[in-house]
Design an enzyme around this catalytic site. Sequence first.
Site, mmCIF file in Angstrom:
data_model
loop_
_atom_site.group_PDB
_atom_site.id
_atom_site.type_symbol
_atom_site.label_atom_id
_atom_site.label_comp_id
_atom_site.label_asym_id
_atom_site.label_seq_id
_atom_site.Cartn_x
_atom_site.Cartn_y
_atom_site.Cartn_z
ATOM 1 N N CYS A 190 0.772 -1.469 0.207
ATOM 2 C CA CYS A 190 0.012 -0.080 -0.126
ATOM 3 C C CYS A 190 1.048 1.010 -0.068
ATOM 4 C CB CYS A 190 -0.883 -0.204 1.541
ATOM 5 S SG CYS A 190 -1.878 -1.342 0.939
HETATM 6 C C1 UDX Z 1 -0.753 0.810 4.897
HETATM 7 C C2 UDX Z 1 -1.418 1.950 6.341
HETATM 8 O O1 UDX Z 1 -1.056 2.009 7.324
HETATM 9 C C3 UDX Z 1 -2.890 1.610 6.270
HETATM 10 O O2 UDX Z 1 -4.163 1.988 7.155
HETATM 11 C C4 UDX Z 1 -3.760 1.222 5.415
HETATM 12 O O3 UDX Z 1 -5.072 1.167 4.651
HETATM 13 C C5 UDX Z 1 -2.870 -0.089 4.106
HETATM 14 O O4 UDX Z 1 -1.235 0.640 4.239
HETATM 15 P P1 UDX Z 1 -0.021 -1.790 5.959
HETATM 16 O O5 UDX Z 1 1.235 -1.678 4.117
HETATM 17 O O6 UDX Z 1 -0.617 -2.971 6.979
HETATM 18 O O7 UDX Z 1 -0.811 -0.589 5.824
HETATM 19 O O8 UDX Z 1 0.989 -1.371 6.991
HETATM 20 P P2 UDX Z 1 2.113 -0.762 8.086
HETATM 21 O O9 UDX Z 1 1.980 -0.651 9.166
HETATM 22 O O10 UDX Z 1 1.583 0.889 7.561
HETATM 23 O O11 UDX Z 1 3.409 -0.275 7.428
HETATM 24 C C6 UDX Z 1 4.300 0.315 6.357
HETATM 25 C C7 UDX Z 1 5.696 -0.474 6.037
HETATM 26 O O12 UDX Z 1 7.053 0.707 7.204
HETATM 27 C C8 UDX Z 1 6.075 -1.476 7.334
HETATM 28 O O13 UDX Z 1 7.110 -2.256 6.234
HETATM 29 C C9 UDX Z 1 6.729 -0.777 8.444
HETATM 30 O O14 UDX Z 1 7.790 -2.094 9.088
HETATM 31 C C10 UDX Z 1 7.431 0.588 8.257
HETATM 32 N N1 UDX Z 1 7.127 1.312 9.619
HETATM 33 C C11 UDX Z 1 5.929 1.724 10.041
HETATM 34 C C12 UDX Z 1 8.704 2.280 9.726
HETATM 35 O O15 UDX Z 1 9.337 1.724 8.875
HETATM 36 N N2 UDX Z 1 8.551 2.776 10.692
HETATM 37 C C13 UDX Z 1 7.615 3.146 11.351
HETATM 38 O O16 UDX Z 1 7.707 3.742 12.312
HETATM 39 C C14 UDX Z 1 6.094 2.296 11.338
#
Ligand code: UDX
Length: 439
Positions: A255
């Site tokens: 996403c």
């Molecule tokens: C995301 C959105 O959060 C969600 O609202 C939307 O509907 C779909 O996309 P998701 O793809 O499940 O959800 O992942 P998310 O939990 O947002 O994490 C995305 C990425 O960011 C992961 O690789 C995670 O490891 C990374 N991340 C997250 C970081 O590197 N640092 C952070 O502080 C938080």
Amino acid sequence: MNISIIGAGRIGLALGAVLADKGHFVLFTDRDSQKLKDLSRGKISFYEPGLKSFLRQNKSRLKWTEDSQEIISSKMIFLTLNLPIKPNGDFDLSGIKDWTHRIIRQTQREKILILKSTVPPGTNRMLQFLAKKAGAPLQVVSCPEFLRQGQALYDIQNPYRSVIAGPSPKINKKVARIYKNFSASPIIFASPETAEIGKLAANSFLALKISFVNLMANLTEYFDTNGEELRRILGSDPRIGHQFLQSGLGFGGSCLPKDLRHLTFQGRRHGISMRLLKEVDALNRQRSEHFFQQIKQRHKNLRNKTYALWGLSFKPGTEDIRLSPSVFLAQKLLETGAHLKIFDPLLKTESSTPLSSILGKKGVKAQITFHKNPLSSLNSAHGLIVGTNWKGLGKIPLKEIKTRLKTPFIVDGRGVFNVKELKKKGFTVYQSGLFRFPN
Ligand code: UDX
């Protein structure tokens, strides 16, 4: 109420399971007929905590069908297709258009088509126009989905907000009724374009936040800083907030990267500079290279080195490795001839993992072994690399880690360890944002 869901993927299944649990009768369809057969036998092709048992519990209110007429007979039809993205950053809308045409052809009585898929701004109006042109009483409502993988069931029932964007207050109200048993989060009634852009912007903003902290991490490596303290300084200001401030290997998944690319495409199309978002993407891509360089600086020739790699998925709680930064790092290591002993709680064997997607350009199968527990992956390795912040990894006794590793070297790509502790125990450690010269 009878509700249909087109697209039995991660969003569709979680949504359908919750709706069935609330007492609705849910009909699913998908273009993959094998998937439907598997689902009817309780088999799901991906992991989402609690989903399997939730579907099982509500089995009597679920139906899997390839009969499009049956699907179209429901008064409310959710479109939850995962739209592919084209090389130029635009979404491929053919699946959505195709279904809308089918529904239009068979709609005599009023129906509501609810768009859950992330779509380009203007999609709702375009579909509504198609319906109007054909004289079909189809009302198109945008309700973008904000669920996180790994927390899908919780997020659907406890959303931060629900967005409903239909053609009239009357239709909006009908859709809002579906949410009446959900937690009391705000419902935002918006124009369709606002809803569509809102979803893309929310994910792009999250990506921006992560790239910002990673940029700060690049800088703070030249000073004697502490990432945790820096996060607290930033996060304690409610205007900034504590979440999404973890620097490390960067963001992956289907996403954030996709929505960022699409907004960049929209900017290009309308002559708006999207340098900011391009930089967010570029900074993110640099992260795995940056971690790779730290390992290289330390160990020079990686050809005969073996590393334990904890976590392959793009984040904890999922087996999804799409655009996973941990996989990008693994590929770089494999390309230089290093060997990897992989532990990931959901990808424990070669058969559960699409090896071709891990190997990269020059990696060979023999360089990888899979381990069923984190400790066995450490034996005789030249170091430990943390690629995903799976729960509990940071709690594994350091003493145990040290005795198993050939050299006490840890590259913590997700900030799971307490660096002070590691240093006290004699580890050489690299963690994002940390003073650049370990020990
Ligand atoms: C995301 C959105 O959060 C969600 O609202 C939307 O509907 C779909 O996309 P998701 O793809 O499940 O959800 O992942 P998310 O939990 O947002 O994490 C995305 C990425 O960011 C992961 O690789 C995670 O490891 C990374 N991340 C997250 C970081 O590197 N640092 C952070 O502080 C938080």
